[in-house]
Design a protein around this motif. Structure first.
Motif, PDB file in Angstrom:
ATOM      1  N   THR A  69       1.043  -1.314  -0.037  1.00 56.37           N
ATOM      2  CA  THR A  69      -0.058  -0.083  -0.099  1.00 56.37           C
ATOM      3  C   THR A  69       0.769   1.232  -0.111  1.00 56.37           C
ATOM      4  OG1 THR A  69      -0.347   0.596   2.396  1.00 56.37           O
ATOM      5  CG2 THR A  69      -1.498  -1.359   1.533  1.00 56.37           C
ATOM      6  N   PRO A  70       0.466   2.392  -0.486  1.00 55.55           N
ATOM      7  CA  PRO A  70       1.221   3.536  -0.472  1.00 55.55           C
ATOM      8  C   PRO A  70       1.743   3.866   0.895  1.00 55.55           C
ATOM      9  CG  PRO A  70      -0.858   3.992  -1.725  1.00 55.55           C
ATOM     10  CD  PRO A  70      -0.900   2.683  -0.924  1.00 55.55           C
ATOM     11  N   MET A  71       0.971   3.387   1.936  1.00 58.18           N
ATOM     12  CA  MET A  71       1.524   3.967   3.477  1.00 58.18           C
ATOM     13  C   MET A  71       2.492   3.073   3.823  1.00 58.18           C
ATOM     14  SD  MET A  71      -1.739   4.976   3.014  1.00 58.18           S
ATOM     15  CE  MET A  71      -2.864   3.418   2.954  1.00 58.18           C
ATOM     16  N   GLY A  72       3.012   2.032   3.345  1.00 61.88           N
ATOM     17  CA  GLY A  72       4.042   1.197   3.875  1.00 61.88           C
ATOM     18  C   GLY A  72       5.429   2.109   3.864  1.00 61.88           C
ATOM     19  N   LEU A  73       5.847   2.871   3.220  1.00 58.91           N
ATOM     20  CA  LEU A  73       7.142   3.668   3.268  1.00 58.91           C
ATOM     21  C   LEU A  73       7.127   4.581   4.311  1.00 58.91           C
ATOM     22  CD1 LEU A  73       9.951   3.824   1.983  1.00 58.91           C
ATOM     23  CD2 LEU A  73       9.114   5.525   0.596  1.00 58.91           C
ATOM     24  N   PRO A  74       6.014   5.550   4.529  1.00 54.36           N
ATOM     25  CA  PRO A  74       5.871   6.467   5.584  1.00 54.36           C
ATOM     26  C   PRO A  74       5.651   5.584   6.903  1.00 54.36           C
ATOM     27  CG  PRO A  74       3.880   6.664   4.203  1.00 54.36           C
ATOM     28  CD  PRO A  74       4.894   5.831   3.339  1.00 54.36           C
ATOM     29  N   ALA A  75       5.057   4.486   6.781  1.00 53.73           N
ATOM     30  CA  ALA A  75       4.834   3.658   8.216  1.00 53.73           C
ATOM     31  C   ALA A  75       6.258   3.316   8.681  1.00 53.73           C
ATOM     32  CB  ALA A  75       4.184   2.572   7.952  1.00 53.73           C
ATOM     33  N   ILE A  76       7.103   2.785   7.886  1.00 55.81           N
ATOM     34  CA  ILE A  76       8.621   2.316   7.964  1.00 55.81           C
ATOM     35  C   ILE A  76       9.115   3.749   8.476  1.00 55.81           C
ATOM     36  CG2 ILE A  76      10.780   1.829   7.244  1.00 55.81           C
ATOM     37  CD1 ILE A  76       9.288   0.079   5.298  1.00 55.81           C
TER      38      ILE A  76
END
Length: 213
Positions: free
Chosen positions: A52-59
């Motif tokens: 999902t597009p939220m993967g990178l900001p979540a990391i």
């Protein structure tokens, strides 16, 4: 960093936590309460996927706000994503398969790579370059425990993290194998409980899963 050093780091990570929740983030508000619930249940290593597009900001958020946890990046498909998760300070990188591009990137990366494989030929492609740790995916669909048992003889110095179709009930069978260093899955953080915000339920799943080993 050499592949020998990468292997040592991966071994250290999975010696501390033999269970790897595979998490796809749909809402950034879920990130911290979700990992806090799992950590309270005894699980402190995570694979945050780029599905999902939220993967990178979540990391990025977890590395900033929860530095005591171990956060890896999953579903990394190409060089651009590889560099993005390195820049986000992921502590390990997991791919669903192995390409020449990804294997080459992992050779001197400062972040250890766990390349995905499903066949002996794919193991050999990584083995030739020095890789000795792999993700087996999709584990259940491509042979599961029986396949890993068959891999043990020709690949005696290789260890695996199987993911894909594994449940709480089947995880123990994988963890019993000498060539399995960790088991990954989504059962520890099911999408329904995340959407409901049932953090107590996820904590209980973490506790039950941690009790497997």
């Amino acid at each position: 960093m050499t592949l020998t050093e990468s292997t040592r780091i991966l071994d250290d990570i999975f010696a501390r936590s033999r269970l790897l929740p595979v998490i796809s983030i749909e809402d950034m508000q879920d990130v911290l309460p979700l990992v806090d619930a799992l950590a309270a249940g005894g699980i402190k290593t995570f694979e945050i996927t780029l599905r999902t597009p939220m993967g990178l900001p979540a990391i990025e958020l977890l590395r900033r706000e929860r530095p005591g946890l171990c956060v890896g990046a999953g579903t990394v498909l190409d060089a651009a994503q590889f560099q993005a998760v390195v820049d986000a300070e992921a502590q390990f990188i997991v791919t669903p398969g192995c390409t020449d591009e990804l294997l080459e990137l992992g050779l001197d990366s400062r972040v250890p790579l766990l390349p995905g494989i499903a066949t002996a030929s794919e193991i050999l492609a990584g083995y030739r370059l020095g890789y000795r740790r792999f993700k087996l995916f999709p584990a259940q669909a491509c042979g599961g425990v029986q396949l890993l048992e068959a891999f043990a003889a020709p690949f005696g110095d290789v260890r695996f993290c199987p993911t894909g179709g594994i449940t709480q009930a089947s995880a123990a069978g994988y963890l019993a194998l000498n060539n399995v260093m960790s088991v990954g899955g989504t059962w520890m953080a099911p999408r329904e409980l995340i959407r409901q915000g049932d953090w107590a339920g996820i904590r209980r799943l973490g506790e039950e899963s941690a009790a497997l080993f």
